[in-house]
Design a protein around this motif. Structure first.
Motif, PDB file in Angstrom:
ATOM      1  N   GLY A  86       2.441   8.654  -2.828  1.00 17.98           N
ATOM      2  CA  GLY A  86       3.297   8.342  -2.159  1.00 17.98           C
ATOM      3  C   GLY A  86       2.465   7.995  -0.630  1.00 17.98           C
ATOM      4  N   GLN A  87       1.568   8.878  -0.559  1.00 13.87           N
ATOM      5  CA  GLN A  87       0.699   8.414   0.915  1.00 13.87           C
ATOM      6  C   GLN A  87       0.009   6.835   0.821  1.00 13.87           C
ATOM      7  OE1 GLN A  87      -2.112  11.250   1.521  1.00 13.87           O
ATOM      8  NE2 GLN A  87      -0.986  13.195   1.236  1.00 13.87           N
ATOM      9  N   ALA A  88      -0.030   6.191  -0.725  1.00 16.72           N
ATOM     10  CA  ALA A  88      -0.206   4.786   0.026  1.00 16.72           C
ATOM     11  C   ALA A  88       0.615   4.407  -0.339  1.00 16.72           C
ATOM     12  CB  ALA A  88      -0.558   4.647  -1.758  1.00 16.72           C
ATOM     13  N   PHE A  89       2.021   4.738  -0.180  1.00 21.27           N
ATOM     14  CA  PHE A  89       3.192   3.809  -0.239  1.00 21.27           C
ATOM     15  C   PHE A  89       3.980   3.722   1.286  1.00 21.27           C
ATOM     16  CE2 PHE A  89       8.033   3.001  -0.415  1.00 21.27           C
ATOM     17  CZ  PHE A  89       7.320   1.783  -1.291  1.00 21.27           C
ATOM     18  N   SER A  90       3.695   4.877   1.938  1.00 22.79           N
ATOM     19  CA  SER A  90       3.636   4.637   3.286  1.00 22.79           C
ATOM     20  C   SER A  90       2.964   4.576   3.833  1.00 22.79           C
ATOM     21  CB  SER A  90       3.494   6.525   4.022  1.00 22.79           C
ATOM     22  OG  SER A  90       4.257   7.397   3.141  1.00 22.79           O
TER      23      SER A  90
END
Length: 624
Positions: free
Chosen positions: A362-366
């Motif tokens: 999720g952080q990588a997608f952000s």
């Protein structure tokens, strides 16, 4: 449920592996069992057929060496026995054609050689074949039978395969002995002795080489044969025949040894067949044990994976929903605001997860969303900066060109020399073209050109004004048009639009042809037609250009060769004008410009003073 499916992929791989292991092990067992079937249906009938052909070969040589009338009945009887053995072999081999491709090909090779048997017999009966040729003809048929033995004897169990191969080699040694038997009858020629010597050497080598590799239980019978007095006597007779002699008792001695070798070979083959049965049972038991163990492990893995997969599926479903929300709704809204020049907030993807890996995703997608937005912002700023550069350069060029036109106009009034006046007119035309190109830069920047008209202008004057801004204006023919007029605010853009189309027509058509410009009243306005006599365009390119004209794309700095097309589409979209291209009946291209009725006015009731060119434009000063 998709995540559960993904987790089951390795489990499916384990199931496949289990199936492969089971199939391979079971295949080994089936091959060992098939070994027994092939012995019954192929190898044993092939041995019987080979023995009968060996006897027929000997009887044929005896016929050629002795009295034909006395030897003929024995040969006829032997041929009948050979035919019965051949029929049995062909009948049983037909039931084994569902085996491997290699065995089927070898059976076909045997059948091909057996088809030659009638021709060989005919040559013997008519006296066209001598002893040496007869021996070689029968030997070629028997060689294919031994090739079949070697192919059928292949099996995955290495010990059984090795012993089977050695037994087949010993059987071939017996075949070489029967060839010697046929050649050694009576006086021999030089060619026969040469072949006899080669056969004797090969037979001795095969026997000596094979005996050292046989199992003790199989070797005993073979050793008893080669150590017998009959075998030693036969070797002495071989030496006499090689030396040119014709020893007595050759036929009886070799016949006895051939029977002994045949019995030993059949006994060894039966022993190997019996050995394959317990081995097949052991392989099958091992396959069942291994398959059961793998099945238990797979069931345990499935239970564990389903438990873990349920939790991961819920967390990944939440992450997927948040990512789709950003990708389908929030991010497109951000891009739309960027195109309008508004300030945007970067969307974030957040999902509650107890798994560190999913939280990291999720952080990588952000971070990916942040990077994409920053890139879009940078591209929008670059596009806006390029537009400012275009606009500033064009405004400066317009100011200089305006001053240049004023000076040229004064010089034209003062000029008296016709040649000088002609040069001044050409300079004025060049300045007009430069002004159009400067306006093109303003249009590319997204702004509006400065010139405009306060009153409606006749369509004919609009067309003439557009033709005057083209380099090859001499080639442009403006036909008479209806008296309708064009609204003043649209005149400048329409002159620019039609000029771009006329210039494109002059560039892509031969220099000796004309470009025709005509206009007519349409049901929903007024239509200009710009037609050239060039080579035209392919249908794919024509469709692509029409699509660009119907929906103007974002200006691409790398696509500088289509600036005119981009300018036309921008001007047409600004005033709801439709521009389309189609093939001309003369082979070129026709551009149709449909002006909506809201921009078209009827001619005035009282005719005004005719003008040579469009009315002087009113300069509309706009901010940088």
């Amino acid at each position: 449920m998709k995540i559960i499916g993904l987790l089951l992929v390795p489990l499916a791989s384990m199931v496949v592996l289990w199936g492969v292991i089971t199939a391979v092990t079971a295949s080994e067992s089936l091959e060992l069992r098939q070994y027994q079937t092939l012995w019954t249906n192929l190898r044993h009938p092939a041995y019987r057929l080979g023995n009968e052909l060996q006897r027929e070969r000997l009887a044929s040589v005896q016929l050629l060496r002795g009295d034909a009338s006395s030897e003929r009945p024995a040969l006829t009887e032997q041929r009948s026995r050979s035919d019965r053995a051949m029929e049995e072999f062909q009948r049983l081999s037909g039931t084994s054609r569902n085996t491997s491709e290699a065995i089927r090909k070898q059976v076909d090779a045997v059948d091909t050689q057996l088809d030659r048997l009638d021709a060989i017999r005919g040559e013997i009966d008519t006296g066209l074949s001598d002893r040496l040729r007869t021996v070689e003809a029968y030997s070629a048929i028997i060689d294919t039978l031994f090739d079949l033995h070697r192919r059928v004897g292949y099996i995955d169990d290495l010990p059984i395969y090795e012993q089977s191969r050695i037994v087949i080699d010993l059987g071939y040694a017996k075949e070489l002995l029967t060839r010697e038997q046929a050649l050694g009858l009576g006086p021999t020629t030089t060619a026969e002795r040469r072949l006899f010597t080669r056969l004797a050497g090969n037979r001795r080598f095969l026997i000596d080489h094979s005996l050292g590799q046989l199992d003790p239980s199989l070797r005993e019978t073979q050793v008893s044969i080669i150590t017998s007095p009959a075998y030693q006597r036969m070797r002495l007779m071989e030496d006499q025949i090689i030396a040119g002699g014709s020893p007595a008792g050759w036929l009886d001695t070799t016949e006895s040894l051939a029977r002994s070798f045949q019995e030993a070979q059949m006994r060894a083959s039966m022993i190997l067949q019996e050995r394959s049965e317990p081995v097949a049972e052991a392989v099958l038991v091992r396959a069942l044990l291994l398959a059961g163990t793998c099945l238990v492990l797979i069931l345990v893995s499935i239970a564990f994976s389903l438990r873990m997969g349920g939790r991961l599926s819920k967390e990944l479903a939440g992450l997927r929903g948040a990512a789709l929300e950003v990708a389908h709704h929030r991010l497109p809204e951000v891009v739309a605001k960027l195109r309008k020049g508004e300030v945007v907030d970067v969307p974030e993807v957040s999902v509650a997860s107890t798994t560190a890996e999913i939280d990291d995703v999720g952080q990588a997608f952000s971070v990916v969303q942040q990077t994409a937005v920053e890139a879009a912002v940078g591209q929008a700023q670059l596009r806006d900066g390029v537009g400012h550069v275009f606009r500033n350069l064009a405004r400066r060029s317009q100011a200089l060109l305006h001053r240049q036109r004023i000076q040229l106009e004064g010089m034209q009034h003062r000029a008296t020399n016709p040649d000088d006046l002609d040069d001044l007119f050409r300079l004025d035309h060049l300045t007009t073209r430069m002004r159009r190109h400067a306006e093109g830069l303003i249009i590319l920047s997204g702004a509006t050109p400065g010139r405009g008209w306060s009153k409606p202008v006749p369509m004919l004057d609009v067309a003439r004004g557009a033709a005057a801004e083209v380099e090859d204006y001499q080639r442009v023919v403006v036909e008479p048009m209806p008296p309708q007029c064009l609204a003043g605010p649209v005149v400048g853009d329409m002159i620019h639009l039609v000029a771009e189309l006329i210039e494109n027509a002059t560039v892509y058509s031969p220099a000796h042809t004309s470009v025709i410009v005509r206009g007519e009243v349409a049901a929903r306005g007024f239509a200009f037609h710009v037609e050239d006599r060039g080579l035209g365009m392919p249908d794919e390119q024509l469709a692509e250009y029409n699509e660009r004209l119907a929906s103007p794309p974002e200006f691409d700095l790398a696509d500088s060769e289509r600036l005119g097309l981009f300018v036309v589409s921008r001007l047409a979209a600004r005033h709801d004008i439709r521009v389309m291209l189609r093939d001309s009946p003369y082979g070129g291209t026709t551009a149709i410009v449909l002006i909506p009725a809201e921009h078209v006015t009827d001619p005035p009731d009282e005719p005004e003073e005719p003008a040579r060119a469009p009315a002087r434009p009113i300069r509309v000063v706009q901010g940088e």
